[in-house]
Design a protein around this motif. Sequence first.
Motif, short mmCIF file in Angstrom:
data_model
loop_
_atom_site.label_atom_id
_atom_site.label_comp_id
_atom_site.label_asym_id
_atom_site.label_seq_id
_atom_site.Cartn_x
_atom_site.Cartn_y
_atom_site.Cartn_z
N SER A 23 44.15 79.88 -28.57
CA SER A 23 43.59 79.58 -27.34
C SER A 23 44.16 80.66 -26.90
O SER A 23 45.48 81.32 -26.44
N PHE A 24 43.58 80.49 -25.47
CA PHE A 24 44.41 81.76 -24.02
C PHE A 24 43.40 81.28 -22.83
O PHE A 24 41.94 80.87 -23.02
N GLN A 25 43.58 81.61 -21.67
CA GLN A 25 43.02 81.22 -20.26
C GLN A 25 43.41 83.01 -20.13
O GLN A 25 44.37 83.71 -19.72
N LEU A 26 42.07 83.61 -19.86
CA LEU A 26 42.13 85.39 -18.62
C LEU A 26 41.86 84.68 -17.32
O LEU A 26 40.53 84.70 -16.28
N PRO A 27 43.04 85.13 -16.29
CA PRO A 27 42.77 84.52 -14.86
C PRO A 27 41.69 85.24 -14.46
O PRO A 27 41.71 86.88 -14.73
N SER A 28 40.89 85.04 -13.34
CA SER A 28 40.09 85.39 -13.00
C SER A 28 41.14 87.01 -11.65
O SER A 28 42.17 86.57 -11.14
N GLY A 29 40.36 87.71 -12.10
CA GLY A 29 41.35 88.86 -11.18
C GLY A 29 41.90 89.70 -11.42
O GLY A 29 42.91 90.47 -11.41
N THR A 30 41.67 89.76 -13.57
CA THR A 30 42.71 90.19 -13.96
C THR A 30 42.38 91.11 -14.77
O THR A 30 40.98 90.82 -15.60
N ILE A 171 38.08 102.42 -12.03
CA ILE A 171 36.82 101.35 -12.28
C ILE A 171 37.14 100.47 -12.11
O ILE A 171 37.01 99.51 -12.02
N LEU A 172 37.61 100.29 -13.42
CA LEU A 172 38.12 98.72 -13.47
C LEU A 172 38.83 98.73 -12.87
O LEU A 172 39.06 96.95 -12.19
N ARG A 173 39.95 99.00 -12.48
CA ARG A 173 41.09 98.28 -11.23
C ARG A 173 40.99 97.98 -10.50
O ARG A 173 40.44 97.05 -9.43
N GLU A 174 39.61 99.02 -9.92
CA GLU A 174 38.45 98.60 -8.81
C GLU A 174 37.94 96.94 -9.05
O GLU A 174 38.19 96.81 -7.42
N PHE A 175 37.50 97.72 -9.97
CA PHE A 175 36.21 95.93 -10.68
C PHE A 175 37.22 94.86 -10.53
O PHE A 175 36.58 93.80 -9.75
N THR A 176 38.86 94.73 -10.85
CA THR A 176 39.40 93.85 -10.15
C THR A 176 39.58 93.35 -9.06
O THR A 176 40.80 92.41 -9.49
N GLU A 177 39.61 94.39 -8.37
CA GLU A 177 40.22 93.52 -7.13
C GLU A 177 39.59 93.40 -6.94
O GLU A 177 40.27 92.53 -5.77
N ASN A 178 38.03 92.24 -6.57
CA ASN A 178 37.81 91.62 -6.60
C ASN A 178 38.03 90.29 -7.05
O ASN A 178 38.16 90.45 -8.06
N GLU A 179 38.89 89.16 -7.28
CA GLU A 179 39.01 88.04 -7.21
C GLU A 179 38.12 87.15 -8.41
O GLU A 179 38.84 86.71 -8.98
N ASP A 180 37.56 87.25 -8.15
CA ASP A 180 36.18 87.04 -8.82
C ASP A 180 35.99 87.03 -10.32
O ASP A 180 34.71 87.00 -11.20
N HIS A 181 36.11 88.80 -10.57
CA HIS A 181 35.90 89.95 -11.75
C HIS A 181 37.37 89.63 -12.41
O HIS A 181 38.33 89.18 -12.47
N ALA A 182 36.83 89.56 -14.00
CA ALA A 182 37.62 89.90 -14.97
C ALA A 182 37.22 91.09 -15.60
O ALA A 182 36.05 91.12 -16.06
N VAL A 183 38.28 91.54 -17.20
CA VAL A 183 38.43 92.22 -17.47
C VAL A 183 39.71 91.62 -18.99
O VAL A 183 40.44 91.76 -19.11
#
Length: 287
Positions: A23-30, A171-183
Motif C-alpha cells: 500500500s502507498f500513495q504518491l501525492p501530486s506534485g512530487t 527536466i523531471l523536477r521542472e515537470f513536477t513544479e506543476n502540482e498536477d504532475h508526479a513521478v
Amino acid sequence: MKYAIEVRNLTKHYKGFALDDISFQLPSGTVMGLIGENGAGKSTLINSILGITDSESELTSMLGLDMKTHSKEVKEDIAVIFNDSHYDTNLTPAIIGKILSKVYKNWDAALFTEYLQRFSLPEKKKIRKLSTGMKVKLEFAAALSHHPKLLILDESTSGLDPVFRDEILEILREFTENEDHAVLMSSHITSDLDKIADYIAYLHNGKMQFIKTYDEMQNDYGIITCGQELFDSLSRDDIAAYRKEPYSYHVLIRNRAKLRQVFQDIPVENASVEDIMLFYVKGEKVK
C-alpha cells in the motif's frame, strides 16, 4: 491532498516470490523514488499497477481513476519508460512521432521535434543504429511529448551518461513544479534520488519496508561508529540496523536529534539513500 497514485493492499504471487500486501500513495506534485535490490519486486509492482501483470488489490488508482474501470482514460495521461526500448528498431524517430500522433490526443509534434533537437537525436536514423543512451533519450522525448500528468520510470536512466542523467533529473523536477504532475521513479542509481526525490519507498523481498519523505530520512537517520560499551548503551529502538566490525560497530540510527541530546560528543554522519538501503539489506537487526 490529491494523489497521482493510490495503491491499497496489492498482492501478487509467483512461485517462490510474492508482493505482500503493498500500500502507498504518491501525492501530486512530487517525485517518489522506489528502491530495492534486484529481485525485490520493483518491476513487478510497476507492472501490476499498470495492469501489465495480473494482481489483486483493494484499490489501484491513478490520477483519481480506478485502473480496473478507467484504464483507457488513465493511459492517455501517463507515460511509462522502461530500461529498454519497445519500439521496432527499423523505425526512425520521425516515423515514431507520426505513429504516436495517432495514439495520443494531446500529441505535440512541435514539442517532440524540440526534444529531438535538444537531445541531439537524428530524426531519420533507424533506432537499431542508435546507441543505448540515444534510445533512452528517444523514450524520454516521446514520453514527454504528449503532455502526461504522471511519469513512471523503471530503471530508465541506467543507460545514460552522468551529464545527460543530470539533465533528465532537471527536466523531471521542472515537470513536477506543476502540482498536477508526479513521478514514480524506480532506480538503482540512488545518488539520482538523493538529488530529486521527495519520497523514498523501500521494497525488500516483496515487502514495503518503509515510505518516508526524503527530508524525514535526512533528519531521522544517521551513522555512528562506536565500541562495544557505547553500542550496548544505545536504546534498541534507536538502532535501525548495524554492522559488526572486528573492533567497532557501524550503526544506522533512527531518532538522530534525540540521540544527539543524550550523546552530545558522538560524531553522526549523514546517511544517503544508498547507505540506508545497504544497512537494511546487509546489516543486522537488534534483538
